[in-house]
Enzyme design. Structure first.
Site, short mmCIF file in Angstrom:
data_model
loop_
_atom_site.label_atom_id
_atom_site.label_comp_id
_atom_site.label_asym_id
_atom_site.label_seq_id
_atom_site.Cartn_x
_atom_site.Cartn_y
_atom_site.Cartn_z
N SER B 292 142.51 73.04 115.29
CA SER B 292 141.29 72.47 115.84
C SER B 292 140.54 71.68 114.76
O SER B 292 141.14 70.86 114.08
CB SER B 292 140.46 73.62 116.43
N ASP B 355 145.37 70.27 126.37
CA ASP B 355 144.23 70.44 125.47
C ASP B 355 143.50 69.10 125.30
O ASP B 355 144.12 68.05 125.14
CB ASP B 355 144.74 70.93 124.12
N HIS B 412 143.54 75.33 124.37
CA HIS B 412 143.25 75.03 122.96
C HIS B 412 143.58 76.21 122.05
O HIS B 412 143.45 76.10 120.83
CB HIS B 412 141.77 74.65 122.84
#
Lengths: 510, 510
Positions: B292, B355, B412
């Site tokens: 991320s 995602d 995610h």
């Protein structure tokens, strides 16, 4: 100023965990300080002023308050508990014990509250667990798994299970897994007996505890209660009525399920019978406790035991029944209340004034209405409810440790209520923070109620990795649990005896 | 049918935890089974059909499929890693290694993914904790606290801290307590070096890992990214630009704070310099990983190290830099991407197609636009972003273990992504559930993504009682933690050397 002046010296020699309490919390704002010498107990000072938790607070003239150190916040009752236990259990309806609060009584309310709290701390709430709805621990390990309760000297006699036909969201837990331990039953609490002989001597009798599980947070069930009164049918008087949801939970059974092949009612009655026989000839007491919905079941089972005459020894001696009820709703009609009084059941209802649960059911007709008797008997108004027993009303706004929260689940929280009992000096004495013995961190076990400056995480009571452990192959698993016992093998036998005895008594009465 | 026919026999001799997997999960629906022999790897069978997890599934003619047992799901690369490690680290841009997926590469992606996951498992997210924003463990105990990672043979070289001027909700954690360890800093990850000599031999080199912490759930920060490009200033080319939020996090420092008196950038550069000197003469590799927002920092720091010439030994030998990036957003403009390629940084971007994070910033102009170069150079369009490296795109809808979830935080999730890598055979091979080696229970560590029939609690990774323990007096406390080291004492010295060297190189280049 590194150390804080001790304005109130406690008799308990309480040591606070300073680490979690800013030193400013020990200061009292002189502006708000009002000292009143209670004429009935000359060594007692009042604590209606609260310590103000701000570093801006300054004591302008500390000398002025020096003499206060000679006083003690709470008077200690030096009589041994085993001499006065019937009084503490409510034989005189707690007359003179609540204002100011007797030190033994405060201790006993908290102790029994912890028996009720244990039902939350041990319950598997996780719908993803195949053991959802059970107690996480086997009966023999129950108290030792609950931290300090190992020292209480009690042993589990049996676990209580119930099934239900009604909708009780977030009370009745069903697992989402198809292969669950039971599709019908929920663990509801336990019956325990004090077995440590030193504790039996300290208490002055062999105490039997029944503790009922309630609802921790989500309170929607109070809206789902249909408020419909149902005849209790535990006697031959059909005018004694209780709320039908509580009645359902207490009396429903399901033959197809091992755990609820006997109703909660039958489990209680047979077990009290068994314990009475096991300890016949001894001085006994029955103490029933519960929080929230569990408080309703506590009162209901107390009534049932008394109505069935189980509160008499074989020699005809009466066994006192006491209910320590926490945040409990109303249970039955005025007739029910009167019958409980008649049967000599002693009920101490501990409530937070901001909690809504104790205000239901019976919003339209309740014990506060002078004409309730008339309404119930002559108009046959079907939604008439009455609280039973003595109320101890507390107010979380008075504790300087708690947030000024209006969250109803905070106001309904059992740990918070026990914290309020701990600091309660009496009706006009307010909350005495300098005399609190109980660990304030417990309040936040399953809520977010303590002020943030104490640095106690919210909702902190949780199992490591939700019980997942790494197996020998390194993979994470939820270990299999030992199968929980359903019912002692002699349950049916004792139950039969109970009903035979009750039938005999009824015949006698006729 | 008690046992399930083994349609795919795995080379890994995988043992599934049957307890958590209904036996029906081993059945494949024959209707959906499509076997294709891959011409490039004759011993490989495809798994584009998924096992159907229903007890209703029946195999109508098992004999028909018996011959499949001769095949193996995934081909194992039998060459030792220490012979082919440059390839696995991307020296040939993972050409021929991704389709079908090379067994070493699969293992290495997962291993480096776990270094990134360790940043979540060890981070104190609780705003009520006075250690909020720190790593829960001291550096020397870091890997041993993280279950199986003790066996990885690495040791922490230093922890990374950052401060930020920008708003990054749920990434940058600030304690609610006034007396916190730092008002400015957040723990951001670590630098570690493989020190177990057996592991050094197995890997074929001494590997340096940099792992960056990202964001687990709440993804609002992607909306807060201002998408404003900022010149990187790590070289004298101002047209190389990166997103200003990432730049801020990577370069901001705060003299008043022990932990961020050096910026994250300075911490990285000085530490790589130190490690290079400590192990000079040895074969080295630098592997940077992050999930991320951490993936953005991974790429940024990889670029920085290369731009500063830190990826050369004193003897002038190039140290390969590899980024294993998970669920990462775009970081810089096309010029930045081109410079990364020029510097020889190898980036493998592992993403879940569902995602949203890898799709930002650069929604309007990105590497998919053929005219990006023109747009960027001639129109000076300020919101032009380009992904760097090779993409490995996975799809959680293909795993029969996962819910068909549209929850963006599931798509995610890093653990779920590692699960997808585990079952990934190749582009057209789908997800091969019978070959998965990795514990599926890990998926639910911090999400609710596994199908419910596996009986794994959701969000199960948690500390017992949020770290509260009972003190000697029976009261619950959050124990004091050892103070975390801020920076090694030679940080300033090494940093000075880095900049001196970079200046010299620039002069040389001029």
């Amino acid at each position: 100023m590194a150390s804080s002046p001790k304005l109130f010296s406690s008799f308990h020699n309480t040591t606070h965990n300073l680490q979690r309490r800013p030193s400013s919390s020990h200061f009292l704002s002189p502006k708000k300080l009002s000292l009143q010498i209670n004429p009935n107990s000359p060594t007692l000072i009042t604590c209606s002023s609260l310590p103000i938790l701000t570093s801006k607070t300054q004591i302008q003239n500390p000398l002025k308050y020096e003499k206060q150190e000679k006083f003690q916040a709470f008077k200690e009752d030096n009589r041994p508990l085993n001499e006065i236990w019937p009084e503490i259990q409510g034989s005189n309806d707690w007359d003179t014990l609540l204002d100011p609060m007797n030190s033994h009584l405060r201790h006993e309310i908290i102790r029994y509250g912890e028996f009720a709290q244990a039902c939350y701390d041990s319950f598997d709430f996780d719908p993803r667990s195949k053991y959802c709805g059970t107690c996480k621990y086997q009966g023999i390990y129950f108290f030792e798994k609950l931290d300090h309760m190992a020292n209480y000297g009690y042993q589990i006699s049996r676990y209580l299970y119930a099934t239900s036909n009604i909708n009780l969201p977030n009370f009745f837990q069903r697992s989402k897994l198809s292969s669950v331990w039971s599709q019908h039953a929920n663990w509801m609490g336990y019956v325990a007996v004090v077995t440590d002989e030193q504790e039996v001597r300290r208490l002055g009798r062999r105490d039997i505890v029944i503790a009922w599980r309630g609802t921790v947070t989500y309170l929607e069930w109070i809206h789902d209660l249909k408020d419909i009164l149902h005849p209790a049918h535990f006697s031959d008087d059909p005018s004694i009525k209780i709320e039908s949801g509580f009645f359902d939970l207490y009396t429903t059974k399901e033959d197809a399920c091992d755990y609820c092949s006997f109703s909660a009612r039958e489990q209680i009655l047979s077990d009290i019978k068994r314990i009475k026989e096991r300890y016949q000839g001894e001085e006994l007491s029955i103490t029933i406790t519960g929080h929230s919905l569990g408080a309703a079941l506590a009162l209901l089972s107390a009534y049932d035991i008394a109505e069935m005459g189980l509160n008499y020894t074989n020699m005809g001696k009466k066994i006192p029944i006491t209910v320590f009820s926490f945040s409990g709703p109303r249970v039955g009609n005025l007739k029910f209340k009167e019958r409980c009084d008649e049967l000599g059941i002693k009920v101490l209802r501990v409530v937070n004034v901001h909690d809504k649960v104790p205000k239901v059911p019976g919003i339209f007709a309740n014990e506060k209405n002078k004409h309730q008797k008339y309404i119930e008997e002559h108009i046959s108004f079907p939604w008439s409810y009455a609280h039973v027993g003595i109320e101890l009303e507390l107010d979380h706004m008075e504790s300087p440790f708690l947030k000024q929260s209006k969250d109803i689940s905070n106001a309904h929280n059992l740990e918070a209520l026990l914290h309020l009992v701990d600091g309660y000096g009496g009706k006009d004495l307010g909350f005495c923070s300098s005399a609190t013995k109980r660990d304030i961190a417990l309040v936040n076990k399953s809520c977010d109620f303590l002020k943030e400056e104490y640095g106690v995480p919210a909702y902190w009571r949780q199992d490591e990795n939700k019980g997942m452990v790494r197996g020998g192959d390194g993979r994470w698993i939820l270990p299999e649990r030992q199968r929980l016992d359903s019912h002692p093998p002699d349950t049916a036998y004792h139950l039969e005896q109970v009903f035979k005895f009750a039938a005999k008594s009824t015949l006698k009465a006729l």
